[in-house]
Enzyme design. Sequence first.
Site, PDB file in Angstrom:
ATOM      1  N   ARG A  29      -0.846   7.732   1.388  1.00 32.94           N
ATOM      2  CA  ARG A  29      -1.886   8.766   1.443  1.00 32.94           C
ATOM      3  C   ARG A  29      -3.074   8.562   0.513  1.00 32.94           C
ATOM      4  O   ARG A  29      -3.969   9.402   0.491  1.00 32.94           O
ATOM      5  CB  ARG A  29      -1.247  10.144   1.190  1.00 32.94           C
ATOM      6  CG  ARG A  29      -0.295  10.529   2.310  1.00 32.94           C
ATOM      7  CD  ARG A  29       0.399  11.857   2.110  1.00 32.94           C
ATOM      8  NE  ARG A  29       1.320  12.092   3.224  1.00 32.94           N
ATOM      9  CZ  ARG A  29       2.523  11.545   3.329  1.00 32.94           C
ATOM     10  NH1 ARG A  29       2.984  10.738   2.387  1.00 32.94           N
ATOM     11  NH2 ARG A  29       3.281  11.803   4.390  1.00 32.94           N
ATOM     12  N   ASP A  88      11.209  -0.412   0.265  1.00 29.10           N
ATOM     13  CA  ASP A  88      10.903  -1.810  -0.099  1.00 29.10           C
ATOM     14  C   ASP A  88      12.011  -2.490  -0.896  1.00 29.10           C
ATOM     15  O   ASP A  88      11.914  -3.675  -1.211  1.00 29.10           O
ATOM     16  CB  ASP A  88       9.564  -1.882  -0.866  1.00 29.10           C
ATOM     17  CG  ASP A  88       9.531  -0.985  -2.104  1.00 29.10           C
ATOM     18  OD1 ASP A  88      10.589  -0.807  -2.748  1.00 29.10           O
ATOM     19  OD2 ASP A  88       8.452  -0.461  -2.428  1.00 29.10           O
ATOM     20  N   PRO A  94       0.828  -1.214   0.000  1.00 25.45           N
ATOM     21  CA  PRO A  94       0.000   0.000   0.000  1.00 25.45           C
ATOM     22  C   PRO A  94       0.862   1.265   0.000  1.00 25.45           C
ATOM     23  O   PRO A  94       1.984   1.242   0.498  1.00 25.45           O
ATOM     24  CB  PRO A  94      -0.780  -0.099   1.316  1.00 25.45           C
ATOM     25  CG  PRO A  94       0.043  -0.974   2.201  1.00 25.45           C
ATOM     26  CD  PRO A  94       0.779  -1.919   1.295  1.00 25.45           C
ATOM     27  N   ASP A  95       0.331   2.357  -0.576  1.00 27.51           N
ATOM     28  CA  ASP A  95       1.033   3.629  -0.403  1.00 27.51           C
ATOM     29  C   ASP A  95       0.579   4.245   0.924  1.00 27.51           C
ATOM     30  O   ASP A  95      -0.052   3.559   1.741  1.00 27.51           O
ATOM     31  CB  ASP A  95       0.850   4.555  -1.621  1.00 27.51           C
ATOM     32  CG  ASP A  95      -0.570   5.064  -1.788  1.00 27.51           C
ATOM     33  OD1 ASP A  95      -1.421   4.789  -0.919  1.00 27.51           O
ATOM     34  OD2 ASP A  95      -0.841   5.735  -2.800  1.00 27.51           O
ATOM     35  N   ASN A 102      11.162   5.058  -1.171  1.00 29.89           N
ATOM     36  CA  ASN A 102      10.652   3.748  -0.755  1.00 29.89           C
ATOM     37  C   ASN A 102      11.697   2.948   0.012  1.00 29.89           C
ATOM     38  O   ASN A 102      12.895   3.039  -0.267  1.00 29.89           O
ATOM     39  CB  ASN A 102      10.176   2.964  -1.978  1.00 29.89           C
ATOM     40  CG  ASN A 102       9.049   3.682  -2.695  1.00 29.89           C
ATOM     41  OD1 ASN A 102       8.457   4.599  -2.140  1.00 29.89           O
ATOM     42  ND2 ASN A 102       8.751   3.264  -3.908  1.00 29.89           N
ATOM     43  N   HIS A 124      14.875   7.717   2.289  1.00 25.99           N
ATOM     44  CA  HIS A 124      14.254   7.459   3.588  1.00 25.99           C
ATOM     45  C   HIS A 124      14.778   6.175   4.225  1.00 25.99           C
ATOM     46  O   HIS A 124      14.101   5.542   5.034  1.00 25.99           O
ATOM     47  CB  HIS A 124      12.719   7.447   3.449  1.00 25.99           C
ATOM     48  CG  HIS A 124      12.163   8.811   3.106  1.00 25.99           C
ATOM     49  ND1 HIS A 124      10.878   9.020   2.689  1.00 25.99           N
ATOM     50  CD2 HIS A 124      12.740  10.036   3.147  1.00 25.99           C
ATOM     51  CE1 HIS A 124      10.688  10.319   2.467  1.00 25.99           C
ATOM     52  NE2 HIS A 124      11.802  10.958   2.732  1.00 25.99           N
TER      53      HIS A 124
END
Length: 270
Positions: free
Chosen positions: A41, A114, A38-39, A112, A131
Site C-alpha cells: 500500500r 516471503d 515491494p509492500d 508476509n 497469510h
Amino acid sequence: TVLEARDLPSIAKYMKSDACKRVFIMNGAGISTSSGIPDFRSPDTGLYANLARLRLPYPEAVFEITFFRNNPKPFYMLAKELYPGNFRPTPAHSFLKVLDNHKLLTKCFTQNIDTLERRAGLSDDKIVEAHGSYASQRCIDCKRPYDAAKLKEKLFKEEVAHCENCKGLIKPDIVFFGESLPPLFHRSIPSLKSADLLIVMGTSLVVQPFASLVDLVPEDCPRLLINLEHVGDFGSRPNDVVHLGKCDDGVRELCRLLGWEEELEREWEK
Ligand code: OAD
C-alpha cells in the site's frame, strides 16, 4: 504505568528488567522492503499502485478468491514476481533472531509470505505465517496437493495450472481475501494474553483479522510500533510507544540501547 516514558530508551530498560519475559511480534511487508520486495500500500512503490497492466477492477481483486475463480490469469502473472527468490533477510528480520537468542521471543505473527523470518534463523515453532506461504499449493476445489516444481514451472511460463484430479484451479497456499486463515493462526491467538511486550513493525494494520491482534495483549502490556507512518490505534493505551521511521533504523537504535548492536550486525551478516 509500566514504562517510565513513551520512548525507545524506556522500552529498552523494560526489556532488560525481569518483568519482560514474553515478547510477541506482529509484522508486515514493511520489514522486507529494504531487501527489495515491494509492500502493498505504499504510494508509488507499493504493489497495488503498480498493477495497471493487469487491468483489474480494483487492485485487491488480484488476491480475491471469487475473482481468481473467474479470472486466474492476473494472479498467475503476478505470482511469478512474488515468488520467493534470492532475497536476503533485513536487519529487522535479524532483530527477531537476536530476540530469540536472548530467549525473549515467544511468537512472531507475520503477514508476509516471503519466508524471510525463517531465513533469518527463526525456528518453525516461533513463526505464525498468518497469510500462508508459497511452501505448498493445492486445488481450490478438491484441495488435492499439487507438485511444487510443476507449479513453479507453470508460474514462470505464466500458464494457469489445473488439478490433475478434478481440473480445478491450482493456487499456492497463500491466503486470499475471502479465505479463512490457517488453523495455526487461530490456535496461536490465546497466547497473546500472556504477552509482556508487543512489537509491531512494517504493517499498515488494515487487513483483518490480523490487525485486531494488537487489541488482544493485556491492557497494560507495552506496545511498540516501528513504522514509517502512524497506524492502527497506537497511542490510545498508556504504555504505547510510537517510533516513526524505517524498521531497520528502529531496530538498530533499540539494539544499541540494549547493548545488542554488534550481535545484530553479526546475525545480519550471516
Ligand atoms: P502494507 O503495504 O499494507 O503496509 C506496509 C506498511 O509498512 C506501511 O504502513 C508502510 O508505510 C510501512 N513501511 C514500508 N516500508 C517500511 C520500512 N522500510 N520501514 C518501516 N515501515 C515501512 O503491507 P501489510 O500491512 O503487510 O495480504 O499488508 C497486509 C496484507 O495486505 C498483506 O499480507 C497482503 C495484503 O493484501 C494478502 O494478500 C492476503
